[in-house]
Design an enzyme around this catalytic site. Sequence first.
Site, mmCIF file in Angstrom:
data_model
loop_
_atom_site.group_PDB
_atom_site.id
_atom_site.type_symbol
_atom_site.label_atom_id
_atom_site.label_comp_id
_atom_site.label_asym_id
_atom_site.label_seq_id
_atom_site.Cartn_x
_atom_site.Cartn_y
_atom_site.Cartn_z
ATOM 1 C CD GLU A 1 2.464 -1.790 10.024
ATOM 2 O OE1 GLU A 1 2.322 -2.976 10.355
ATOM 3 O OE2 GLU A 1 3.481 -1.354 9.459
ATOM 4 C CD GLU B 1 11.928 8.063 -10.247
ATOM 5 O OE1 GLU B 1 12.082 8.634 -11.347
ATOM 6 O OE2 GLU B 1 12.693 8.221 -9.282
#
Length: 316
Positions: A130, A99
Amino acid sequence: MTSASSSGAASPDALRRQLPSLTTEAFRPELADIDRLATLDLARLMNGEDAGVPAAVAAELPRIAAVIDAVAARMARGGRLVYAGAGTAGRLGVLDASECPPTFDTAPGQVVGVLAGGPTAMTTSVEGAEDSPELAVTDLQALRLTADDSVIGVSASGRTPYAVGAVRYARARGALTVGLSCNAGSALAAAAEHGIEVVVGPELLTGSTRLKAGTAQKLVLNMVSTITMIRLGKTYGNLMVDVRASNDKLRARSRHIVALATGAGDREVEAALAATDGRAKHAILVLLAGVDGAAAARLLEESGGHLRAALAAAAG
């Protein structure tokens, strides 16, 4: 995939023993029958749970502010802001980074989200990613970190090997490091120079950290990126003067921003934007300082992109 023993990740049995000690994984017996509740009652219950998140964030504001000042100082020297995480936490980092270009006209690569498992993991689970701190090292090596960069490891549990590995590697490279988690006394915070631990308590659904923990992490990331950009001169008051006008909505927003900042009419606003290649900040300077587009560009460059400083230089 690297084995648990070589990667530093806990074995399944060890992890099972760890989880009950984590606030984010705690079971709440009083909620054991929520599946019997009416939908409206469930919605009210969940809304009440969420209402406590801002207070948990508020408790960490001094540490968040210190992180923002440290990140902004490095970015002012040309450094980058890098988020690193897995699952929901990592996706939130990628979202925040994505963004920044349209909102603040950041340069490509200035704000980066690094996600365990790569771009595929934005929409599809990449099993085991992960659990590998080595994968985090490989991902960050590709960025060629410097001492002016800032790396924020994001993990609800505060123990995710990928996030911890990212922070440890970045710190060894001299970068500013931050550990953002939702458990007190986390390994992630211990590995970083700055620890932010927003303890929101056990989740409505046991261990579902996309809920309160995810909301808390989103709030903190919003603060870090937004206030950092304010410190870097990417706003004028509460106006997004560096917005990148890349579509019709954003072009309309640019016109509105210039009009709000200057009080100029539509014709003047359009002329100023035309003289500055559609750049709102430059157009505002043209209108308020009475300079042409080239002079506006020069004044802003000399002022490090800060519009207030450029206005003062033009006036004096």
